[in-house]
Scaffold this motif. Sequence first.
Motif, mmCIF file in Angstrom:
data_model
loop_
_atom_site.group_PDB
_atom_site.id
_atom_site.type_symbol
_atom_site.label_atom_id
_atom_site.label_comp_id
_atom_site.label_asym_id
_atom_site.label_seq_id
_atom_site.Cartn_x
_atom_site.Cartn_y
_atom_site.Cartn_z
ATOM 1 N N ILE A 41 54.594 21.940 53.262
ATOM 2 C CA ILE A 41 55.585 21.169 54.003
ATOM 3 C C ILE A 41 56.244 21.813 55.032
ATOM 4 O O ILE A 41 56.384 21.702 56.128
ATOM 5 N N SER A 42 56.934 23.184 54.826
ATOM 6 C CA SER A 42 57.376 24.186 55.529
ATOM 7 C C SER A 42 56.561 24.497 56.718
ATOM 8 O O SER A 42 57.068 24.375 57.860
ATOM 9 N N ARG A 43 55.119 24.818 56.525
ATOM 10 C CA ARG A 43 54.398 25.378 57.434
ATOM 11 C C ARG A 43 54.002 24.017 58.420
ATOM 12 O O ARG A 43 54.088 24.007 59.664
ATOM 13 N N ASP A 44 53.984 22.833 57.869
ATOM 14 C CA ASP A 44 53.694 21.543 58.729
ATOM 15 C C ASP A 44 54.950 21.273 59.301
ATOM 16 O O ASP A 44 54.747 20.841 60.836
ATOM 17 N N MET A 45 56.172 21.255 59.085
ATOM 18 C CA MET A 45 57.342 21.013 59.812
ATOM 19 C C MET A 45 57.558 21.914 61.183
ATOM 20 O O MET A 45 58.001 21.625 62.117
ATOM 21 N N ASN A 46 57.057 23.475 60.674
ATOM 22 C CA ASN A 46 57.197 24.349 61.595
ATOM 23 C C ASN A 46 56.190 24.229 62.837
ATOM 24 O O ASN A 46 56.570 24.135 64.133
ATOM 25 N N GLU A 47 54.945 23.477 62.329
ATOM 26 C CA GLU A 47 53.769 23.306 63.393
ATOM 27 C C GLU A 47 54.116 21.973 64.128
ATOM 28 O O GLU A 47 53.877 21.855 65.432
ATOM 29 N N ILE A 48 55.086 21.072 63.673
ATOM 30 C CA ILE A 48 55.393 19.876 64.127
ATOM 31 C C ILE A 48 56.490 20.049 65.238
ATOM 32 O O ILE A 48 56.717 19.409 66.127
#
Length: 156
Positions: A41-48
């Motif tokens: 989730i943390s990686r996805d949020m950063n990517e988004i």
Amino acid sequence: MRKRERLELIKKLILEHKISTQQELLDILENAGQTLTQATISRDMNEIGIIKIPGPDGSYIYGLSKDKLRQEGHRIDETPSILAVSPLVDGLEKMIHVDVVPGTSRLIKRQLLTKYKEMIFSLIADDDSLLLVAKTDFYQQVIRQKLESMVVSDEQ
């Protein structure tokens, strides 16, 4: 679910709900049938490009960065996220400490590194501040001048 679909779902949930923690987002995703780890989730949020923004009640919630909203054609408020730039301190002439709106430091860090990469020796970000070390005193002055022009004044 493919990564692209997952990212779109996360973006949609962030825009539709007032979410203030990654755990809240994980719970909503689990209710939607998606079991993810906090690291994912943390990686996805950063990517988004998800950051903490002030909510209507003064608390901070997740939202999309101005750059991401602009890319998607949303009209956005152009208010800067920089709250204060530290005064110059003897012996620390190449350093700048910057207070920012909580949750925006990674975005501002990325923007500074993109624009001033050749001038920056190091740039450290936590949730609500940045510590920038310029390569030279002159570079520090150039970057400081730009940052000071972006400070949110009390008159706004």
